[in-house]
Design a protein around this motif. Structure first.
Motif, mmCIF file in Angstrom:
data_model
loop_
_atom_site.group_PDB
_atom_site.id
_atom_site.type_symbol
_atom_site.label_atom_id
_atom_site.label_comp_id
_atom_site.label_asym_id
_atom_site.label_seq_id
_atom_site.Cartn_x
_atom_site.Cartn_y
_atom_site.Cartn_z
ATOM 1 N N THR A 59 0.840 -1.207 0.000
ATOM 2 C CA THR A 59 0.000 0.000 0.000
ATOM 3 C C THR A 59 0.872 1.253 0.000
ATOM 4 O O THR A 59 0.540 2.246 -0.643
ATOM 5 N N ASN A 85 -0.591 0.871 -8.697
ATOM 6 C CA ASN A 85 -1.179 1.161 -7.389
ATOM 7 C C ASN A 85 -2.357 0.228 -7.109
ATOM 8 O O ASN A 85 -2.437 -0.377 -6.031
ATOM 9 N N SER A 86 -3.236 0.081 -8.068
ATOM 10 C CA SER A 86 -4.409 -0.784 -7.880
ATOM 11 C C SER A 86 -4.004 -2.239 -7.670
ATOM 12 O O SER A 86 -4.614 -2.941 -6.854
ATOM 13 N N TRP A 89 -2.807 -2.578 -4.093
ATOM 14 C CA TRP A 89 -3.940 -2.590 -3.171
ATOM 15 C C TRP A 89 -4.760 -3.872 -3.320
ATOM 16 O O TRP A 89 -5.289 -4.398 -2.328
ATOM 17 N N LEU A 90 -4.870 -4.388 -4.522
ATOM 18 C CA LEU A 90 -5.599 -5.641 -4.749
ATOM 19 C C LEU A 90 -4.960 -6.784 -3.950
ATOM 20 O O LEU A 90 -5.650 -7.531 -3.258
ATOM 21 N N ASN A 93 -5.554 -6.161 -0.188
ATOM 22 C CA ASN A 93 -6.939 -6.442 0.201
ATOM 23 C C ASN A 93 -7.206 -7.948 0.230
ATOM 24 O O ASN A 93 -7.908 -8.443 1.130
ATOM 25 N N THR A 102 -11.195 -6.069 -2.246
ATOM 26 C CA THR A 102 -10.654 -6.820 -3.382
ATOM 27 C C THR A 102 -11.508 -6.591 -4.622
ATOM 28 O O THR A 102 -10.980 -6.366 -5.717
ATOM 29 N N GLU A 105 -10.902 -2.972 -5.975
ATOM 30 C CA GLU A 105 -9.617 -2.835 -6.668
ATOM 31 C C GLU A 105 -9.593 -3.635 -7.972
ATOM 32 O O GLU A 105 -9.015 -3.193 -8.962
ATOM 33 N N PHE A 108 -11.213 -1.468 -10.399
ATOM 34 C CA PHE A 108 -10.301 -0.399 -10.808
ATOM 35 C C PHE A 108 -9.272 -0.904 -11.824
ATOM 36 O O PHE A 108 -8.942 -0.202 -12.775
#
Length: 130
Positions: A59, A85-86, A89-90, A93, A102, A105, A108
Motif C-alpha cells: 500500500t 497502485n491498484s 492494493w488488490l 486487500n 478486493t 480494486e 479499478f
C-alpha cells in the motif's frame, strides 16, 4: 475505506488510504513538486510507523507511485502507475481478507486497463516502415 480498514485492524492501510484521498483532492488543485514530495514523505512515514504486516508495504509503494503519477504524469504513463497502485492494493486487500476491497480494486484494474487500451488505440499510429 479508512473505516473499513480500521475495522479489519489494518492501521497502515487505513492511514495510507486517508492520505491518498487527501492527496487526490490536492493534486487536482496543484502540480507542485514540493507538495508531491510532502505527500510521498507522509505516506512513507505514516505507513512505516503503523506497519503491521509485510503485505501493507504494497500500500505504501502503490500509493507513493500513484502520488507521483497524479502530480507529474498524464495519459497512459499516469494510468500505468495508477494500475500498479491498484494491483498493490488488490494484493493487500486479498491478503487482509477484504472481499469488498478486493472487488473494488479488481474493478479499478479492469477500468484502468480499458482506459489504457482506449488511449493507446486513439493515439496516432507510428509507422514502422523504414
Amino acid at each position: 475505506m479508512m473505516v473499513h480498514f480500521l475495522l479489519l485492524g489494518a492501521l497502515t492501510s487505513a492511514s495510507v488510504v486517508a492520505l491518498g484521498a487527501l492527496r487526490t483532492f490536492i493534486s487536482t488543485k496543484t502540480k507542485s513538486t514540493p507538495v508531491m514530495l510532502l505527500f510521498v514523505a507522509a505516506i512513507i512515514g505514516v505507513g512505516l510507523m503503523t506497519l503491521t504486516s509485510q503485505a501493507e508495504l504494497l500500500t505504501i509503494i502503490g500509493t507513493s507511485v500513484a502520488t507521483i503519477a497524479l502530480f507529474k504524469l498524464e495519459g497512459i504513463a499516469m494510468r500505468a502507475c495508477i494500475l500498479l497502485n491498484s494491483l498493490c492494493w488488490l494484493i493487500n486487500n486479498f491478503y487482509l481478507g477484504s472481499i469488498g476491497g478486493t472487488a473494488v480494486e479488481f474493478t479499478f484494474v479492469i477500468i484502468n486497463l480499458y482506459s489504457i487500451y482506449k488511449l493507446y488505440s486513439a493515439s496516432p499510429k507510428k509507422s514502422t516502415a523504414i
